[in-house]
Design an enzyme around this catalytic site. Structure first.
Site, mmCIF file in Angstrom:
data_model
loop_
_atom_site.group_PDB
_atom_site.id
_atom_site.type_symbol
_atom_site.label_atom_id
_atom_site.label_comp_id
_atom_site.label_asym_id
_atom_site.label_seq_id
_atom_site.Cartn_x
_atom_site.Cartn_y
_atom_site.Cartn_z
ATOM 1 N N HIS A 47 3.832 -24.589 4.367
ATOM 2 C CA HIS A 47 2.928 -23.168 4.502
ATOM 3 C C HIS A 47 3.807 -22.303 4.047
ATOM 4 O O HIS A 47 5.126 -22.334 4.093
ATOM 5 C CB HIS A 47 2.067 -23.227 5.563
ATOM 6 C CG HIS A 47 2.831 -22.947 6.743
ATOM 7 N ND1 HIS A 47 3.656 -23.819 7.453
ATOM 8 C CD2 HIS A 47 2.764 -22.040 7.791
ATOM 9 C CE1 HIS A 47 4.131 -23.313 8.551
ATOM 10 N NE2 HIS A 47 3.595 -22.194 8.715
ATOM 11 N N HIS A 91 4.389 -19.186 5.814
ATOM 12 C CA HIS A 91 4.919 -18.397 6.676
ATOM 13 C C HIS A 91 6.529 -18.350 6.444
ATOM 14 O O HIS A 91 7.360 -19.189 6.008
ATOM 15 C CB HIS A 91 4.804 -18.703 8.087
ATOM 16 C CG HIS A 91 3.322 -18.306 8.274
ATOM 17 N ND1 HIS A 91 2.557 -19.159 9.547
ATOM 18 C CD2 HIS A 91 2.390 -17.540 7.971
ATOM 19 C CE1 HIS A 91 1.437 -18.676 9.633
ATOM 20 N NE2 HIS A 91 1.056 -17.646 8.605
ATOM 21 N N ASP A 99 9.141 -18.202 8.211
ATOM 22 C CA ASP A 99 10.000 -18.901 9.097
ATOM 23 C C ASP A 99 10.011 -20.366 8.636
ATOM 24 O O ASP A 99 10.706 -21.318 9.081
ATOM 25 C CB ASP A 99 9.494 -19.035 10.650
ATOM 26 C CG ASP A 99 7.995 -19.390 10.790
ATOM 27 O OD1 ASP A 99 7.186 -18.952 10.190
ATOM 28 O OD2 ASP A 99 8.035 -20.430 12.058
ATOM 29 N N HIS A 100 9.122 -20.412 7.480
ATOM 30 C CA HIS A 100 9.440 -21.939 7.046
ATOM 31 C C HIS A 100 9.829 -21.801 5.424
ATOM 32 O O HIS A 100 10.197 -22.863 4.915
ATOM 33 C CB HIS A 100 7.746 -22.801 7.070
ATOM 34 C CG HIS A 100 7.600 -22.985 8.388
ATOM 35 N ND1 HIS A 100 7.404 -24.124 9.047
ATOM 36 C CD2 HIS A 100 6.875 -21.953 9.198
ATOM 37 C CE1 HIS A 100 6.953 -24.102 10.334
ATOM 38 N NE2 HIS A 100 6.786 -22.574 10.502
ATOM 39 N N HIS A 136 -4.087 -23.290 10.544
ATOM 40 C CA HIS A 136 -3.062 -22.404 10.515
ATOM 41 C C HIS A 136 -2.885 -21.270 9.486
ATOM 42 O O HIS A 136 -2.846 -20.231 9.724
ATOM 43 C CB HIS A 136 -1.819 -23.217 10.854
ATOM 44 C CG HIS A 136 -0.486 -22.319 11.317
ATOM 45 N ND1 HIS A 136 -0.294 -21.417 12.418
ATOM 46 C CD2 HIS A 136 0.745 -22.198 10.510
ATOM 47 C CE1 HIS A 136 0.794 -20.774 12.418
ATOM 48 N NE2 HIS A 136 1.513 -21.316 11.318
ATOM 49 N N ASP A 184 2.996 -26.455 10.818
ATOM 50 C CA ASP A 184 2.578 -25.881 12.178
ATOM 51 C C ASP A 184 1.217 -26.272 12.336
ATOM 52 O O ASP A 184 0.302 -25.638 13.068
ATOM 53 C CB ASP A 184 2.609 -24.218 11.918
ATOM 54 C CG ASP A 184 4.043 -23.732 12.045
ATOM 55 O OD1 ASP A 184 4.986 -24.386 12.428
ATOM 56 O OD2 ASP A 184 4.011 -22.728 11.987
ATOM 57 N N HIS A 216 7.893 -26.426 15.281
ATOM 58 C CA HIS A 216 8.498 -25.646 16.409
ATOM 59 C C HIS A 216 8.796 -26.521 17.604
ATOM 60 O O HIS A 216 8.106 -27.512 17.760
ATOM 61 C CB HIS A 216 7.705 -24.493 16.651
ATOM 62 C CG HIS A 216 7.627 -23.448 15.697
ATOM 63 N ND1 HIS A 216 8.366 -22.383 15.496
ATOM 64 C CD2 HIS A 216 6.784 -23.388 14.661
ATOM 65 C CE1 HIS A 216 7.961 -21.637 14.502
ATOM 66 N NE2 HIS A 216 6.886 -22.453 13.809
HETATM 67 FE FE FE Z 1 5.938 -21.308 12.090
HETATM 68 ZN ZN ZN Z 2 3.539 -20.834 10.594
#
Ligand code: FE
Ligand code: ZN
Length: 255
Positions: free
Chosen positions: A56, A58, A60-61, A114, A133, A171
Site C-alpha cells: 500500500h 503509506h 513507511d512502506h 487500511h 497493514d 509492523h
Molecule cells: Fe505501516
Molecule cells: Zn500503513
C-alpha cells in the site's frame, strides 16, 4: 524448490522482508520501508534485488522504492487501486492477478480497509502470505481510508487461507495488541499463553512475527468475532461478524 525468507527491523517498528527463490536466484523485497535497511539486508545475504512487492501507498512502506529501483533496476509491483500513489510503480496488480517469482506463483488478494487499494501477496506453494497493514499478529491495521465492513471482508479473506499459512505483516505491534486482546477475551487460555510468550520474546528483543492463520484464529479477538464469550462481553450476541469486528476495532482505537 525453496523460498528463503529474511525478515529484519526497519524504521521504529516496521518490518522489512526479503524473499529469495534459492534455485532461480530471484529476490523480492516486500515493501521498502527504508532503502538503507533493505540495501544492508541484501548485501548481508548476497542477494540481488529483482522486485519490490508493494502492499500500500503509506510512506513507511514505500520510502525506499525510488532509491532501490535506481540502484538495482528492480521492477516494482503494486496495488492497481492506488497506483498513482506508489513511487516508481511498473506493474499495477489487483485481486485475482498472479505472477511468477522464480519458480513460485504469487497470487494477489485485494485487502482494502487500511487504505482503499491495499493488496496482499499469497504464495500457496510456500504457504506464506504478506499482508502489509491489513492483519497484524493479534491485531489489524487502522481503518483509515475504507469502512469497517471493507476491513472485515479483507480479514475474512485472509482467515479463509489454510491455517498453517505463515503471515508476515508490516509492523511489530504484537505486545500492545496482546495487552488489548486480553481485555476483550481474558478467559481465552490460548491467548493468555501467547501473551506471556510475546512478552518474553519482546523482552529478549526478538520478533513475534510471522504468525499463522491458525494461531490468529485461536487467539486474536479481531478475527474471533464468532466467539460467544467475546460477543457476550461486548453485548453483541445477535450482531453480524462485521459489527463485532467494528466494535473490537473501535475499542482498540480508544485503548
Ligand atoms: Fe505501516
Ligand atoms: Zn500503513
Amino acid at each position: 524448490m525453496a523460498l528463503e525468507i529474511h525478515q529484519f527491523p526497519c524504521l521504529s517498528d516496521n518490518f522489512g522482508v526479503l524473499i529469495h527463490d534459492t534455485e532461480r536466484g530471484v529476490t523480492a523485497s516486500i515493501d521498502a520501508p527504508e532503502a538503507e535497511a533493505v540495501r544492508r539486508a541484501l548485501s548481508e545475504k548476497g542477494w540481488r534485488l529483482s522486485y519490490i512487492l508493494t502492499t500500500h501507498h503509506h510512506a513507511d512502506h514505500t520510502d525506499g522504492n525510488l532509491a532501490l529501483k535506481a540502484e538495482t533496476g528492480c521492477v516494482i509491483i503494486g496495488p492497481k487501486g492506488e497506483a498513482a500513489k506508489i513511487p516508481g510503480i511498473d506493474t499495477p496488480v489487483g485481486d485475482g492477478d498472479a505472477f511468477r517469482l522464480g519458480s513460485f506463483q504469487v497470487q494477489v488478494l485485494d485487502t482494502p480497509g487500511h487504505t482503499l487499494g491495499h493488496i496482499s501477496y499469497y504464495i500457496p506453494q510456500a504457504g506464506v502470505a504478506f499482508v502489509g497493514d491489513t492483519m497484524f499478529a493479534l491485531g489489524c491495521g487502522r481503518v483509515i481510508e475504507g469502512t469497517m465492513e471493507m476491513m472485515w471482508s479483507s480479514l475474512a479473506k485472509l482467515i479463509a487461507l489454510p491455517p498453517a499459512t505463515k503471515i508476515y505483516c508490516g509492523h511489530e505491534y504484537t505486545l500492545a495488541n496482546a495487552k488489548f486482546s486480553l481485555t476483550i477475551e481474558p478467559e481465552n487460555a490460548a491467548l493468555v499463553a501467547r501473551a506471556a510468550e510475546v512478552e518474553q520474546l519482546r523482552a529478549q528483543g526478538k520478533a513475534t512475527v510471522p504468525t499463522t492463520i491458525g494461531e490468529e484464529l485461536a487467539t486474536s479477538p479481531f478475527v474471533r468475532v464468532a466467539s460467544a464469550a467475546i460477543r457476550k462481553r461486548l453485548g453483541l450476541e445477535g450482531a453480524t461478524d462485521a459489527a463485532v469486528f467494528a466494535e473490537v476495532r473501535a475499542r482498540k482505537n480508544k485503548a
